[in-house]
Design an enzyme around this catalytic site. Sequence first.
Site, PDB file in Angstrom:
ATOM      1  N   ASP A  35     -45.494  17.832   3.133  1.00 11.57           N
ATOM      2  CA  ASP A  35     -46.140  17.471   1.862  1.00 11.57           C
ATOM      3  C   ASP A  35     -45.375  18.134   0.707  1.00 11.57           C
ATOM      4  OD1 ASP A  35     -47.850  16.988  -0.266  1.00 11.57           O
ATOM      5  OD2 ASP A  35     -49.645  17.249   0.951  1.00 11.57           O
ATOM      6  N   ASP A  36     -44.729  17.335  -0.124  1.00 13.81           N
ATOM      7  CA  ASP A  36     -43.963  17.841  -1.276  1.00 13.81           C
ATOM      8  C   ASP A  36     -42.681  18.564  -0.883  1.00 13.81           C
ATOM      9  OD1 ASP A  36     -46.052  16.854  -2.764  1.00 13.81           O
ATOM     10  OD2 ASP A  36     -46.708  18.784  -3.559  1.00 13.81           O
ATOM     11  N   CYS A  75     -48.673  11.459  -3.356  1.00  9.68           N
ATOM     12  CA  CYS A  75     -49.273  11.630  -2.041  1.00  9.68           C
ATOM     13  C   CYS A  75     -50.038  10.439  -1.465  1.00  9.68           C
ATOM     14  CB  CYS A  75     -50.183  12.832  -2.152  1.00  9.68           C
ATOM     15  SG  CYS A  75     -50.825  13.326  -0.604  1.00  9.68           S
ATOM     16  N   ARG A  79     -48.792   7.946   1.695  1.00 12.55           N
ATOM     17  CA  ARG A  79     -49.407   7.932   3.034  1.00 12.55           C
ATOM     18  C   ARG A  79     -49.903   6.540   3.409  1.00 12.55           C
ATOM     19  NH1 ARG A  79     -50.512  13.699   3.938  1.00 12.55           N
ATOM     20  NH2 ARG A  79     -49.013  14.450   2.407  1.00 12.55           N
ATOM     21  N   LYS A 132     -53.461  16.677   6.858  1.00 12.23           N
ATOM     22  CA  LYS A 132     -54.045  16.199   5.605  1.00 12.23           C
ATOM     23  C   LYS A 132     -54.090  14.673   5.575  1.00 12.23           C
ATOM     24  CE  LYS A 132     -52.421  15.725   0.847  1.00 12.23           C
ATOM     25  NZ  LYS A 132     -51.582  16.290  -0.194  1.00 12.23           N
ATOM     26  N   HIS A 134     -55.979  12.277   3.096  1.00 14.75           N
ATOM     27  CA  HIS A 134     -55.787  11.824   1.715  1.00 14.75           C
ATOM     28  C   HIS A 134     -55.756  10.311   1.536  1.00 14.75           C
ATOM     29  CE1 HIS A 134     -54.247  13.446  -2.403  1.00 14.75           C
ATOM     30  NE2 HIS A 134     -55.476  12.991  -2.436  1.00 14.75           N
ATOM     31  N   SER A 157     -55.776  16.946  -0.739  1.00 16.47           N
ATOM     32  CA  SER A 157     -54.829  18.034  -1.010  1.00 16.47           C
ATOM     33  C   SER A 157     -55.518  19.390  -1.080  1.00 16.47           C
ATOM     34  CB  SER A 157     -54.083  17.777  -2.322  1.00 16.47           C
ATOM     35  OG  SER A 157     -53.289  16.626  -2.186  1.00 16.47           O
ATOM     36  N   HIS A 218     -47.187  21.847  -0.038  1.00 14.11           N
ATOM     37  CA  HIS A 218     -47.948  21.550  -1.252  1.00 14.11           C
ATOM     38  C   HIS A 218     -48.543  22.854  -1.782  1.00 14.11           C
ATOM     39  CE1 HIS A 218     -51.049  19.796  -3.823  1.00 14.11           C
ATOM     40  NE2 HIS A 218     -50.534  18.593  -3.633  1.00 14.11           N
ATOM     41  N   ASP A 270     -43.727  13.305   2.199  1.00 14.96           N
ATOM     42  CA  ASP A 270     -44.443  12.250   1.475  1.00 14.96           C
ATOM     43  C   ASP A 270     -43.862  11.938   0.103  1.00 14.96           C
ATOM     44  OD1 ASP A 270     -45.273  14.634   0.319  1.00 14.96           O
ATOM     45  OD2 ASP A 270     -47.330  13.953  -0.013  1.00 14.96           O
ATOM     46  N   ASN A 271     -43.231  12.940  -0.504  1.00 13.09           N
ATOM     47  CA  ASN A 271     -42.581  12.728  -1.812  1.00 13.09           C
ATOM     48  C   ASN A 271     -41.741  13.964  -2.105  1.00 13.09           C
ATOM     49  OD1 ASN A 271     -45.912  13.058  -2.749  1.00 13.09           O
ATOM     50  ND2 ASN A 271     -44.471  14.727  -3.154  1.00 13.09           N
ATOM     51  N   LYS A 291     -41.150  15.104  -7.407  1.00 13.22           N
ATOM     52  CA  LYS A 291     -42.457  14.476  -7.163  1.00 13.22           C
ATOM     53  C   LYS A 291     -43.068  13.870  -8.422  1.00 13.22           C
ATOM     54  CE  LYS A 291     -47.206  16.015  -6.117  1.00 13.22           C
ATOM     55  NZ  LYS A 291     -48.014  17.002  -5.387  1.00 13.22           N
TER      56      LYS A 291
END
Lengths: 452, 452
Positions: A35-36, A75, A79, A132, A134, A157, A218, A270-271, A291
Site C-alpha cells: 500500500d503506497d 487506493c 483495488r 486491507k 477498502h 486505510s 501506508h 496499489d499506487n 500517489k
Amino acid sequence: MLMHILAAAALTVAQSESGSAQKETPPNIVVLFADDLGYGDLSCYGHPTIRTPHLDRMAAEGMRFTQFYSAAEVCTPSRAGLLTGRLPIRSGMCSDRRRVLFPDSSGGLPDDEITIAEALKGKGYATACIGKWHLGHLPQYLPTRHGFDFYFGVPYSNDMHNKQRGDPPVPLMRGEETIEQPVDQTTLTQRYTTEAVRFIRQSKARPFFLYVPHTFPHVPLFVSEKFRGTSRAGLYGDVVEELDWSVGQILQALRDEGLSERTLVIFTSDNGPWLTQKDRGGSAGLLRDGKGSTWEGGMREPAIAWWPGTIKPGSVCQELATTMDIFTTSLTIAGVPIPSDRTIDGKNLMPVFRGGKSECEAVYFYRGTRLMAVRKGPFKAHFITQSAYGPDSQRPESHDPPLLFNLDVDPAERFDVAKNHPNVLTEIAREVERHLGELKQGKPQLDEILGK
Amino acid sequence: MLMHILAAAALTVAQSESGSAQKETPPNIVVLFADDLGYGDLSCYGHPTIRTPHLDRMAAEGMRFTQFYSAAEVCTPSRAGLLTGRLPIRSGMCSDRRRVLFPDSSGGLPDDEITIAEALKGKGYATACIGKWHLGHLPQYLPTRHGFDFYFGVPYSNDMHNKQRGDPPVPLMRGEETIEQPVDQTTLTQRYTTEAVRFIRQSKARPFFLYVPHTFPHVPLFVSEKFRGTSRAGLYGDVVEELDWSVGQILQALRDEGLSERTLVIFTSDNGPWLTQKDRGGSAGLLRDGKGSTWEGGMREPAIAWWPGTIKPGSVCQELATTMDIFTTSLTIAGVPIPSDRTIDGKNLMPVFRGGKSECEAVYFYRGTRLMAVRKGPFKAHFITQSAYGPDSQRPESHDPPLLFNLDVDPAERFDVAKNHPNVLTEIAREVERHLGELKQGKPQLDEILGK
C-alpha cells in the site's frame, strides 16, 4: 456473485492455458499487494538503503517488471481494478469528490462485479483475503460477499479514524466480525503473515487464491518490535523491510509445502509513494510525482512475478502490464472463461511470463473519473496534469495539444516531444475517442455518505 | 615514478592481505570505468528500459554498492583521485576556472604522484590503460609515463574538438603515437574491448592491472552498427547497452582463461549524468542533480565489485566507499606498501568485500577547489550548493548553518534536518577543521594554457 459468472461465461471459453489445466489441478495464485509503495522503494529497484533481500530473491528467481501499472492513482479504485480486471470507472469505484471510500461511506464494490475470488471459486479454489480491503466496509461489501471464503484484516486505510468525521477507531475483522478495535497496528504485518501461511498450509490440497493486501507502508507507519529501528532508512525503511520479511515467509511456506512449481505469486503495490508525508512516505525512484497523480510516479509500480518452472529466473520484463491483468491471467490459468458480458481491461500475462509480448495496447490514467493521460507504446500523452504535492497540487492544468513524453527514452517525463510526433498525437486521440465511445460508466459508489 | 614509490614505501609495510599474497601470485585487478554514467542508468539500479544483463549478472555474482562515490564531480579530478587514491585537491588536479583538462591545457598529473599502475609494476604486474585518459595529453603526462606498459585510447573527452579554441580533431593513440585522427568514435567501445580482451589473454601468466576508462556514455554519443537502434532507451540506451556488452566480454575472457577466482573486477563511473544534455544524458535515479554538482547525483555512482570465491555472490553493500579506495585496495591485495610520505584518502575495501565494515569515515565533496559538502555517516552537510543545470546553475549559494540531510532516510536530499541535529553539525565542523588543517594543496595543474 456466482450467478453472474455463470451468465457471463456462457459465451466464452478460455483457450490455450485452460485446455490442460482443466484436467490437472489448476495452479495456486497468490497476490501480495503493498500500500503506497513507490517504484524506487525496493533494493532490486535501486533503493540505496532499504534492504529487501526476500523480494530481491523473488526477482532473481522470477520476473521483475519495469512497466507495470496500477489501475488507479489511489487506493480504492486501484483495488477495484485489480480484483475485477476492469478500469474502476466501469464499476463506479472512483470519484472526483471523495477519491476513496471512508468510514462514513455507504457504497462499495457492486454486487454484480466479478472478482477473481468469485471467478475462481467455481473451479474449487479456496479463497482468502488477508489485509486491507477498502472496497466497502458495510456487510454487503465485505470480502466474504465477494468470493472470499476467509477474511482477516482492516476494512479500509489505517489512517481513517478522523474524530471530526465521527470515525470509529479502525477495526480488525475476521470474517464479518470485528475482533479488535482499535486494531493494534504494530503487529498487523506479523499477523497477516501468520494467517497467510496458515491458509497456505490448510489449503494445500486444493487450488487456492490468496490475496494479501498489506496495510503498509501506508501512513501512519507501524512496525513490530522485531523490526523497529533495524533499517537504515528510518521508520519507513523498517516497515518496508518487515513487508519484505513477510514475502520471504510466504514464499518459504510455498517451498516447504512443495507448492513452488504450481503457484504463481505476484507482488506489487496499489499506487505510488505518498509524497506529502515527506520522510514518512516512499520514493518513486527516477519517476515523476507520486500517489494521487497520473504522472508515472503515481501509477507505475514495482512488480515481481514468481513461478518456478514456468517463469525464467532473473528475467527483467519491459513489457506493458497492469494490475488488471492479474484478473485475466488468474482466470486463464485456472481454466475459467473470461466474462463476455462486460468489458474486461486486463490481459493474459502468460505469454509475457514466457518471455513473449504483452497484449496491453494502451494504459489509461484516470484521476477519479477524469481521463488525464493515455500511454500507447512508449508514448504517453497528458491531457490534464496535476501534481499530488507541492504548489501545483491545487489546480489541474489542461494541455492542448497534450504534453507528450517518450517514456522509454525519458521515463522521468522531462522532455515534451509533442511537436516532433503529430502522428502519435493523432493516434492517441483516436484511441481516446474509441475508448470513450465504448465506455459505460458504473454507478458512482464513492460519494454517498451514511445517513445522508 | 618507481623511485618515488620505493621512497614512499620505506616506512610502511602493508599488512593482512599481503602476508600470504606475497608468496603466491597476487590477484589481477581490472577497473572498468564508465564516463558520465548516472546512478540510475543500469537495470540493476532500477532503470526501466536500459537492459544491462552483463552488469546485472556481475552484480548477481558479486557485490553491488549503493553508497559508492567518485572522487570528484567532473572527469579529470575524478580520474586523478581513482589512480592516486588521493583527493584531487592534493595533486592539484582540480580547478575552479577550468574544471577539467582541455586540448590546449599544458598541465597533467604530476610526475611525483603515484598511480596504481606504478605501484603495482614493482610487483611484476603487467599494466594497461585502454580508453580515455584525461590526465594530460602532452607526452610527459601520458599513461606510459605513469606506470602503464600499454596505452590505447583517446587522451581526453570525446567532445573536445572546439574549433574556436583551435582544438585538433580528437586523436586515437597507441602508446605515445597518434594512430587515427579524428578517431572513429562509432567503433571505440568495440576496439577498447578487443584490446582489453587481448591484453588479458597475453598477460595471463603474470598478474596484471587493467584499467579501462570508457569514452562513453559521455556526449557526443556514438555506438557501433551492431548496437545502433537496438535499445528501447534511444541512443543513450544503445551506448550503455554496448558498454554492458563490453563488460560481458571482459568477464567472459577472465572466465575462459580460468582467472575468475584470482581477479578483482570493479565497475563504476567517473561522475554523475550530464543533465544539461537532456535526453542524451543519463539519469541519477532517485538522487538529486548530476555531473558537475556536489548533490548526490553528481558523485554517487553505480559500482559493482566481482571476485568469485572472495566476494559473496549477490551482495548488496550499503557501506561508504569511494573510487580512491581502489588505489589502497589494489596495493593491499598486491602486497605493495601504502605510501607513507603523503596523505592517501582511499581505504582498503577488502573488509567490505568480505561483508565487514568500511573504514571510510567521511566523504568530501569538492567542486573544483571548493569544499562544498561533507558526509559523515548518514549525514551530509552542504556549506555551498550549486546545481549543474537549470536556473540555479549559475550561482553558488552559501548556507550558514549548512543544509543537513540524512541520506539514509532521505537519499534524494529533500528534507533539511539541520535544526534537529546541532551535534552533527558540530561534529562535521570539527571534521572540516581537521581536514582543512592537514590539507596540503597540490600545485594547480588545470589552468595553464599552452603557449600562454
